[in-house]
Scaffold this motif. Structure first.
Motif, PDB file in Angstrom:
ATOM      1  N   LEU A 146      23.798  19.436 102.895  1.00  0.00           N
ATOM      2  CA  LEU A 146      22.638  19.028 102.450  1.00  0.00           C
ATOM      3  C   LEU A 146      22.067  20.122 101.113  1.00  0.00           C
ATOM      4  N   ALA A 147      22.117  21.410 101.653  1.00  0.00           N
ATOM      5  CA  ALA A 147      21.781  22.531 100.809  1.00  0.00           C
ATOM      6  C   ALA A 147      22.534  22.520  99.555  1.00  0.00           C
ATOM      7  N   VAL A 148      23.732  22.353  99.657  1.00  0.00           N
ATOM      8  CA  VAL A 148      24.674  22.414  98.308  1.00  0.00           C
ATOM      9  C   VAL A 148      24.389  21.478  97.270  1.00  0.00           C
ATOM     10  N   ASN A 149      24.350  20.151  98.132  1.00  0.00           N
ATOM     11  CA  ASN A 149      24.559  18.716  97.266  1.00  0.00           C
ATOM     12  C   ASN A 149      23.151  18.641  96.618  1.00  0.00           C
ATOM     13  N   GLN A 150      22.722  19.252  95.760  1.00  0.00           N
ATOM     14  CA  GLN A 150      21.316  19.012  94.989  1.00  0.00           C
ATOM     15  C   GLN A 150      21.198  18.059  94.400  1.00  0.00           C
ATOM     16  N   GLU A 151      22.341  17.444  93.680  1.00  0.00           N
ATOM     17  CA  GLU A 151      22.276  16.442  92.814  1.00  0.00           C
ATOM     18  C   GLU A 151      21.828  15.052  93.661  1.00  0.00           C
ATOM     19  N   ALA A 152      22.069  14.986  94.980  1.00  0.00           N
ATOM     20  CA  ALA A 152      21.855  13.782  95.671  1.00  0.00           C
ATOM     21  C   ALA A 152      20.465  13.834  96.134  1.00  0.00           C
ATOM     22  N   ALA A 153      19.930  15.204  96.326  1.00  0.00           N
ATOM     23  CA  ALA A 153      18.718  15.476  96.682  1.00  0.00           C
ATOM     24  C   ALA A 153      17.776  15.103  95.826  1.00  0.00           C
ATOM     25  N   ALA A 154      18.014  15.403  94.431  1.00  0.00           N
ATOM     26  CA  ALA A 154      17.142  15.115  93.294  1.00  0.00           C
ATOM     27  C   ALA A 154      16.962  13.457  92.922  1.00  0.00           C
ATOM     28  N   ILE A 155      17.954  12.689  93.458  1.00  0.00           N
ATOM     29  CA  ILE A 155      17.908  11.117  93.232  1.00  0.00           C
ATOM     30  C   ILE A 155      17.196  10.595  94.338  1.00  0.00           C
ATOM     31  N   THR A 156      17.059  11.197  95.723  1.00  0.00           N
ATOM     32  CA  THR A 156      16.643  10.451  96.764  1.00  0.00           C
ATOM     33  C   THR A 156      15.167  11.018  97.191  1.00  0.00           C
ATOM     34  N   THR A 157      14.651  11.502  96.224  1.00  0.00           N
ATOM     35  CA  THR A 157      13.120  12.145  96.651  1.00  0.00           C
ATOM     36  C   THR A 157      12.141  11.024  96.723  1.00  0.00           C
ATOM     37  N   THR A 158      12.179   9.922  95.527  1.00  0.00           N
ATOM     38  CA  THR A 158      11.271   9.032  95.392  1.00  0.00           C
ATOM     39  C   THR A 158      11.432   7.554  95.860  1.00  0.00           C
ATOM     40  N   ALA A 424      31.242  30.838  91.151  1.00  0.00           N
ATOM     41  CA  ALA A 424      29.849  30.450  91.411  1.00  0.00           C
ATOM     42  C   ALA A 424      29.781  29.127  92.412  1.00  0.00           C
ATOM     43  N   MET A 425      30.706  28.259  92.337  1.00  0.00           N
ATOM     44  CA  MET A 425      30.909  26.808  93.209  1.00  0.00           C
ATOM     45  C   MET A 425      31.196  27.350  94.560  1.00  0.00           C
ATOM     46  N   VAL A 426      32.217  28.198  94.496  1.00  0.00           N
ATOM     47  CA  VAL A 426      32.653  28.535  95.978  1.00  0.00           C
ATOM     48  C   VAL A 426      31.414  29.468  96.769  1.00  0.00           C
ATOM     49  N   GLN A 427      30.990  30.282  96.054  1.00  0.00           N
ATOM     50  CA  GLN A 427      29.826  31.067  96.529  1.00  0.00           C
ATOM     51  C   GLN A 427      28.593  30.307  96.942  1.00  0.00           C
ATOM     52  N   ARG A 428      28.197  29.080  96.449  1.00  0.00           N
ATOM     53  CA  ARG A 428      27.440  28.464  96.713  1.00  0.00           C
ATOM     54  C   ARG A 428      27.694  27.924  98.164  1.00  0.00           C
ATOM     55  N   TRP A 429      28.763  27.448  98.316  1.00  0.00           N
ATOM     56  CA  TRP A 429      29.087  26.861  99.575  1.00  0.00           C
ATOM     57  C   TRP A 429      29.221  27.985 100.827  1.00  0.00           C
ATOM     58  N   LEU A 430      29.729  29.232 100.508  1.00  0.00           N
ATOM     59  CA  LEU A 430      29.796  30.425 101.133  1.00  0.00           C
ATOM     60  C   LEU A 430      28.252  30.745 101.692  1.00  0.00           C
ATOM     61  N   ASP A 431      27.543  30.728 100.724  1.00  0.00           N
ATOM     62  CA  ASP A 431      26.006  31.048 101.174  1.00  0.00           C
ATOM     63  C   ASP A 431      25.525  29.919 102.075  1.00  0.00           C
ATOM     64  N   ALA A 432      25.789  28.882 101.843  1.00  0.00           N
ATOM     65  CA  ALA A 432      25.267  27.685 102.747  1.00  0.00           C
ATOM     66  C   ALA A 432      25.882  27.783 104.120  1.00  0.00           C
ATOM     67  N   ILE A 433      27.125  28.098 104.263  1.00  0.00           N
ATOM     68  CA  ILE A 433      27.834  28.413 105.607  1.00  0.00           C
ATOM     69  C   ILE A 433      27.165  29.582 106.234  1.00  0.00           C
ATOM     70  N   ALA A 434      26.955  30.654 105.738  1.00  0.00           N
ATOM     71  CA  ALA A 434      26.480  32.025 106.287  1.00  0.00           C
ATOM     72  C   ALA A 434      25.056  31.616 106.643  1.00  0.00           C
ATOM     73  N   GLY A 435      24.482  30.632 105.906  1.00  0.00           N
ATOM     74  CA  GLY A 435      23.143  30.229 106.407  1.00  0.00           C
ATOM     75  C   GLY A 435      22.839  29.641 107.794  1.00  0.00           C
ATOM     76  N   ILE A 436      24.185  28.845 107.795  1.00  0.00           N
ATOM     77  CA  ILE A 436      24.403  28.481 109.388  1.00  0.00           C
ATOM     78  C   ILE A 436      24.744  29.355 110.458  1.00  0.00           C
ATOM     79  N   ASP A 437      25.756  30.071 110.121  1.00  0.00           N
ATOM     80  CA  ASP A 437      26.399  31.174 110.891  1.00  0.00           C
ATOM     81  C   ASP A 437      26.640  32.368 110.280  1.00  0.00           C
ATOM     82  N   SER A 438      25.774  33.328 110.399  1.00  0.00           N
ATOM     83  CA  SER A 438      25.802  34.684 109.680  1.00  0.00           C
ATOM     84  C   SER A 438      27.171  35.245 109.916  1.00  0.00           C
ATOM     85  N   THR A 439      28.062  35.091 110.828  1.00  0.00           N
ATOM     86  CA  THR A 439      29.159  35.928 111.031  1.00  0.00           C
ATOM     87  C   THR A 439      30.179  35.491 110.003  1.00  0.00           C
ATOM     88  N   TYR A 440      29.988  34.268 109.422  1.00  0.00           N
ATOM     89  CA  TYR A 440      30.783  33.812 108.309  1.00  0.00           C
ATOM     90  C   TYR A 440      30.716  34.278 106.894  1.00  0.00           C
TER      91      TYR A 440
END
Length: 469
Positions: A146-158, A424-440
């Motif tokens: 949900l954190a990475v896929n912001q295109e979907a978030a923007a559409i489903t806000t309204t 940049a695309m890979v790092q976005r996923w890595l950041d989101a993954i580490a946000g769930i489990d910091s050991t990653y």
């Protein structure tokens, strides 16, 4: 230790394979995510092991070249929900290649049992792992998607959103613009010409039916947003031309599908694996069945079938109202489907993959000299004396193994949506993954000269524990 992970389809596979890479980094490995069309870079990276996405008859040649370089070959199957009859025909028949595969990781029991019994693999070669991309449907990893896929978030806000997935790549392939019949081409390569011709015909019917359904839905529900997300290998412009343009319709091919499904009130599809993923997400899947298509038993078993446009309208109304009875209808078959085709939905498929890789490594070490010869195609046939001399000179002087023309032809550019990814695309996923489990915690970088055994323009991404390169 260096491991290459081939990425065949960015929209479908990048996030799951990035999760595997992050877990491997935690174990002390350096990982290289390589676009499938740039597999020649594998030889320049000279890894200890490679994780392939499949082992098809069309890949025999370059798999033999990996093996000749003493690169440990592992397979993490990308098509774990394929019809078994088709799966049998697509996979390599070369016994010597199968015997040298360190481990073949299958999603679930059906494919695993086939590989052990009739597929030509020893029992200890086949390991059931599930698919890492489905880990993002497990509760503990959903927030990353949900954190990475912001295109979907923007559409489903309204407004509420209904996701429409199409699955007709043979009927609507972009190469048709060039006069290339994708079904005929792949059929010839796999020895499945008749099978894929029939599949293309049924996909054509399905595509027209889904267009009809989409136009009807957008007209009937003006206050609902409909997102049509075609298969990654379909031509997006076809739908832009033939669908009626309305304010509540978006035609999009961005982000991984889980980010859309997790935000949808319902998914509308026909003969598509997103029916399974919808069930994993607790989102109703609705399947129009008033037109013919290439039916698949698994998606059908987890979908609410509708036999008219009016019945589809009724089911959409139920989904928008949050009617849980839609999910109850498929619940009895879900547990069996997971066991048979996905093994487990516990968010740990990537861990099983990493455990299997670690246990299966030979430790023999890659033959760097053989990698260099394979990279420069030394000893392989080439037409013309000039090209022979040029290839030998590039090898001896350690110039780039690719000419400027070859680099341009093989370049991974943003317009190649299903193939292109960057740091940049890979790092976005890595950041989101580490946000769930910091050991990653891991870091993505561009390939540098010290990663390669020869100078080469690279489109791959390295994932390591180092914050900077």
């Amino acid at each position: 230790m260096k491991i290459v992970i081939l990425v065949p389809n960015v929209l479908r596979d990048l996030h799951g394979l990035t999760l595997v890479a992050a877990a491997l980094v935690q174990r002390g490995f350096t990982c290289y995510l390589v676009p499938i069309q740039r597999w020649v870079e594998v030889f320049a990276l000279a890894p200890d092991a490679i994780l392939l996405h499949q082992l098809r008859t069309t890949q025999d040649e370059f798999v033999r070249r990996f093996l000749a370089c003493r690169i440990d070959v592992f397979v993490l199957d990308v098509e774990g929900m394929e019809r078994l009859a088709k799966y049998r025909k697509m996979n390599t028949e070369q016994a010597d290649i199968k015997q040298q595969v360190r481990r073949f990781m299958a999603w679930g029991a059906v494919i695993g049992d086939y590989l052990r019994s009739d597929g030509g693999y020893a029992a200890d070669q086949v390991v059931l792992t599930g698919s890492p991309r489905h880990d993002f449907y497990a509760p503990q990893w959903r927030a990353a998607s949900l954190a990475v896929n912001q295109e979907a978030a923007a559409i489903t806000t309204t407004t509420p959103m209904i996701l429409i997935n199409t699955n007709t790549p043979y009927a609507n392939h972009p190469n048709a613009r060039l006069g290339i019949d994708a079904a005929a081409q792949e059929g010839a390569e796999l020895g499945m010409t008749d099978d894929l011709h029939i599949e293309k015909e049924r996909q054509t019917s399905a595509m027209h039916g889904m267009i009809e359904a989409t136009n009807a839905l957008t007209a009937h529900f003006p206050n609902v947003t409909f997102v049509l997300r075609p298969h990654p290998f379909e031509d997006l412009d076809t739908y832009r031309r033939v669908l009626i343009e309305r304010d509540n319709l978006r035609i999009i091919r961005q982000g991984s599908v889980d980010g859309w499904i997790l935000r949808a009130a319902a998914v509308v599809q026909r003969s598509c694996s997103t029916a399974v993923e919808s069930a994993l997400s607790g989102v109703p899947s609705l399947s129009p069945h008033w037109f013919s298509a290439m039916d698949y038993a698994l998606p059908d078993s987890l979908s609410i079938q509708t036999h008219s446009v009016d019945e589809l309208f009724d089911r959409v109304e139920q989904a928008l109202a949050g009617d849980q009875s839609l999910l109850e209808q498929v619940k009895p078959t879900l547990d069996a489907a997971i066991h048979d085709w996905l093994y487990k939905l516990d968010g740990l498929a990537h861990v099983r993959v990493v455990d299997t890789l670690c246990a299966g490594l030979s430790g023999r070490g890659v033959d760097v000299g053989a990698c260099a010869r394979a990279l420069y195609r030394v000893g392989q046939p080439v037409q013309g004396l000039r090209k022979q001399i040029e290839r030998r000179a590039r090898y001896q002087l350690r110039l780039s193994p690719e000419t400027e023309t070859q680099i341009e032809k093989r370049a991974m550019t943003p317009d190649k949506t299903a193939r292109f990814f960057d740091v940049a695309m890979v790092q976005r996923w890595l950041d989101a993954i580490a946000g769930i489990d910091s050991t990653y915690r891991a870091h993505a970088h561009t390939i540098t000269r010290r990663d390669l055994i020869a100078p080469m323009t690279s489109f791959s991404v390295v994932v390591s524990s180092a914050p900077t390169e």
